[in-house]
Design a protein around this motif. Sequence first.
Motif, PDB file in Angstrom:
ATOM      1  N   SER A 104     -26.169 -12.322  -3.962  1.00  0.00           N
ATOM      2  CA  SER A 104     -26.164 -11.083  -3.190  1.00  0.00           C
ATOM      3  C   SER A 104     -25.664  -9.907  -4.016  1.00  0.00           C
ATOM      4  CB  SER A 104     -25.359 -11.245  -1.900  1.00  0.00           C
ATOM      5  OG  SER A 104     -24.141 -11.873  -2.155  1.00  0.00           O
ATOM      6  N   ARG A 256     -27.718  -4.282  -0.028  1.00  0.00           N
ATOM      7  CA  ARG A 256     -26.814  -5.131  -0.784  1.00  0.00           C
ATOM      8  C   ARG A 256     -26.065  -4.334  -1.841  1.00  0.00           C
ATOM      9  NH1 ARG A 256     -29.564  -9.865  -3.046  1.00  0.00           N
ATOM     10  NH2 ARG A 256     -31.542  -9.505  -2.014  1.00  0.00           N
ATOM     11  N   SER A 260     -22.423  -4.847  -0.821  1.00  0.00           N
ATOM     12  CA  SER A 260     -21.795  -5.920  -1.588  1.00  0.00           C
ATOM     13  C   SER A 260     -20.636  -5.442  -2.442  1.00  0.00           C
ATOM     14  CB  SER A 260     -22.816  -6.597  -2.483  1.00  0.00           C
ATOM     15  OG  SER A 260     -23.864  -7.063  -1.703  1.00  0.00           O
ATOM     16  N   LEU A 423     -29.844 -16.747   0.608  1.00  0.00           N
ATOM     17  CA  LEU A 423     -28.829 -15.714   0.865  1.00  0.00           C
ATOM     18  C   LEU A 423     -27.864 -16.084   1.984  1.00  0.00           C
ATOM     19  CD1 LEU A 423     -30.809 -12.363   0.676  1.00  0.00           C
ATOM     20  CD2 LEU A 423     -28.938 -13.088  -0.793  1.00  0.00           C
ATOM     21  N   LEU A 427     -23.951 -14.577   1.451  1.00  0.00           N
ATOM     22  CA  LEU A 427     -23.733 -13.349   2.205  1.00  0.00           C
ATOM     23  C   LEU A 427     -22.672 -13.539   3.267  1.00  0.00           C
ATOM     24  CD1 LEU A 427     -27.202 -11.679   2.800  1.00  0.00           C
ATOM     25  CD2 LEU A 427     -25.222 -10.700   1.646  1.00  0.00           C
ATOM     26  N   THR A 730     -29.155  -9.925   5.912  1.00  0.00           N
ATOM     27  CA  THR A 730     -28.112  -9.093   5.304  1.00  0.00           C
ATOM     28  C   THR A 730     -27.375  -8.280   6.366  1.00  0.00           C
ATOM     29  OG1 THR A 730     -29.499  -8.916   3.356  1.00  0.00           O
ATOM     30  CG2 THR A 730     -27.657  -7.384   3.514  1.00  0.00           C
TER      31      THR A 730
END
Lengths: 737, 54
Positions: A104, A256, A260, A423, A427, A730
């Motif tokens: 991620s 992301r 992230s 993911l 995530l 996400t």
Amino acid sequence: MSSEKEEKLKIVGMHCATCVNTVSKAIGKVEGVKAVSVNLATGFAEIKGSYRLNSIVEAVKRAGYDVETKDLKLVLKANPENSRRIMEILSDIPGIVSADFNPSTSVLNLKINPATADQKLVVEKLRDYSPVEVDDKKKGETSFVKRELNSMIYSLVAGAIFTSFVLYFQYRYMNFLAFIFSVPVIVYSGRRYFSGAYRALKNRTADMDTLVALSAGTAWAYSVFNLIRGGEVFFDAASLLITFVLVGKTIDSYLRYRISYVHAPKYTARLESGKIVDSDQVSVGDIITVKSGEVIPVDGVVEDGSGEVNESILTGETLPVKKSKGDAVISGTTLTNGYLKVYTTRAGERSYVSQLVKAINDASTTSIGLKRAVDRAAAYFTPVIMIIAAVTFFVWHFFVPASLALLFAIAVLAAACPCALGLATPLAVLAEIRELSKRGVIVRHGSALEKLKEVKTIIFDKTGTITTGDVKVEPVKAYDENGLELVAALESLSSHPVARAISKLGKKRLEVKDFNEFPGEGVMGTVEGHTVIVGKREFIASNCEDVPEGDIIGCVDFKPVVSFRVRDEIREGVKEVIADLKKRYQVIIATGDSSDFADQVGKELGVRVYKGLTPEKKAELVKSFENVMFVGDGVNDALALRTAFVGVAMNTGSEISKQAGDVIIFAPTALKVLWEGAKKLEKRIKENLIWAFGYNSFFIPLAAGVLYPAIYLAPQFAALAMSMNSVTVTLWSFLRP
Amino acid sequence: MENIDPVCGMRVKDTEHKVLYKGRIYYFCSSKCKEEFQKDPEGYLKSGPRGMPS
């Protein structure tokens, strides 16, 4: 497990033949080790066999020694479902101790053995597989990710413009012009998928790139064939497919990129002169002023004024705390009312809030058992989809024209979304680590959250962990005033809570020479020409004459001059937390303190106490139980923290202990938050996986035409659904309550 | 600085395994030797090193 190999490791901390024996034995017990020879003179261990290097390093650490390793941070572009393949490639490279790839954030954190591997070798090996960039601090962590995002936006814009021409011409049956305008969409906008598919093919795997390239490529090639032969063309489907995939992937990359990385907050500080500067421009010693409602931009001590500060960033506790002259304040906390003048002790990169952000960004998220299983499934996913697509074509071509059967097969390829699988876990872990950090719990290793389930015993340090560490010392009886000054001066060089309390009793500033600390026992040094020794009763008994009553005794020139009783308070809420933990775990207190107070604390909490332990003994105690969580704060706890199954360090403790912990908390009461977080993470991962599997099992049959002619999913819309699915995973990970 | 481990007789540098006894610092090669010494400091100082404890 890897094939037979020979590694050379530099062991740190060996100084004798016993050490060599201990280290050899520890390494010899590791699964797969055939032969080991440890050389005391060079400090190198040579190990033959087929073993995991990480197990060796862990074994050496558990034995109380360390291994020289080097950390390496690389940024690589790889599809999430390929995590497993990357790990396989890495396991074939000699000298990789551990690898942690977070799809991620695209960051690969490596621990390598500098004796057998170096950065160049690792980068070269990986380059065959995926574009790699060495993380360069100067360029900033996100440069690679950001460039990637920009290039995606260009591809998308170009794709959208040319695709609209393709649609215009094709719907007017100007097929040749539709073909001309579809070329840039396929060649320019779609290039990342074709080159990705080629790279996967070269490595004999298949991933999302393969599916996109195959679906768009087939539709386009078949259209070109029909253009020449004279038949139906699908330049629209091929171009829209690429464009729609790019829409989702661009949004996903953007999210992301934004979510992230936690960016260190930037504050402004008002200097005493009234000048306003960025917080990283403030130097240690500067006085800054903070008004009501403002965020405190630096770490420091209140010089003047008073007010209430919201420290929830630190403790998760939203009730404001009163601060006045002499109290410590931390950057990132908010002054809810009042006015403060703060003497700066740490600012900019060294401040608490910057360190916190760094810890969160560096947290490892992928070494989780469930993830490994899912990665394995993801590796089979793509080949299975290709088979389903082939079967779809084969079955349909008996019933409908071949071109429609082909469209069904293409839709299957376009609808399948392996990346959501890849993911789902990282995530969720990333999101949970972020959330816990807001509640004052810093998770440094994501795997600790998973391990919590298996914890059986919890061992607490006492001073500073169970108790406030705000130790009160009282001299037992009349003492020599001058002697006390000498003792206090010596204690001022130690960071132990008891030493700090004793040092406050001194009024003069005396110079100390030849300072020597015996962790868990006491200290010695020369003050104004006198030999001064301070420490626990047993320590003093072997060094001074006529030991008097008391917990801590100070001697000058081998004669006791003062003795102290030590009192400390149990932290608020600890009693309830321990009572609660006792229902599910074996709870123990391990302390270096050998006074009666240690027993008192144990009695009050109803917990068994092991007292008077040296750092080594604490670590041994940890080893003697199964799956131990150790909670501690001091320098003397670092070894136990490293040895434990899960190490939890106190935020108020020493830097060394924080480095050794997997998790950092503010108070034992936060353990509850930690367990809640682990439970929530499990739920999050499950939800993400159910979503990822659910999506695929809904859309793939639909794309394959099981409901045709009632519902028909055209390839381009299958592609749109696929790419939006990553966006959903996400968003769901980060935005859900 | 090099020191002699009073238990096993090895040369050791300044290590974390140390004991303060009668105002003097003794360094040891390992926690094992250190513990041995603490059981009988006088004995070791009088009779000298007896070799590695088993």
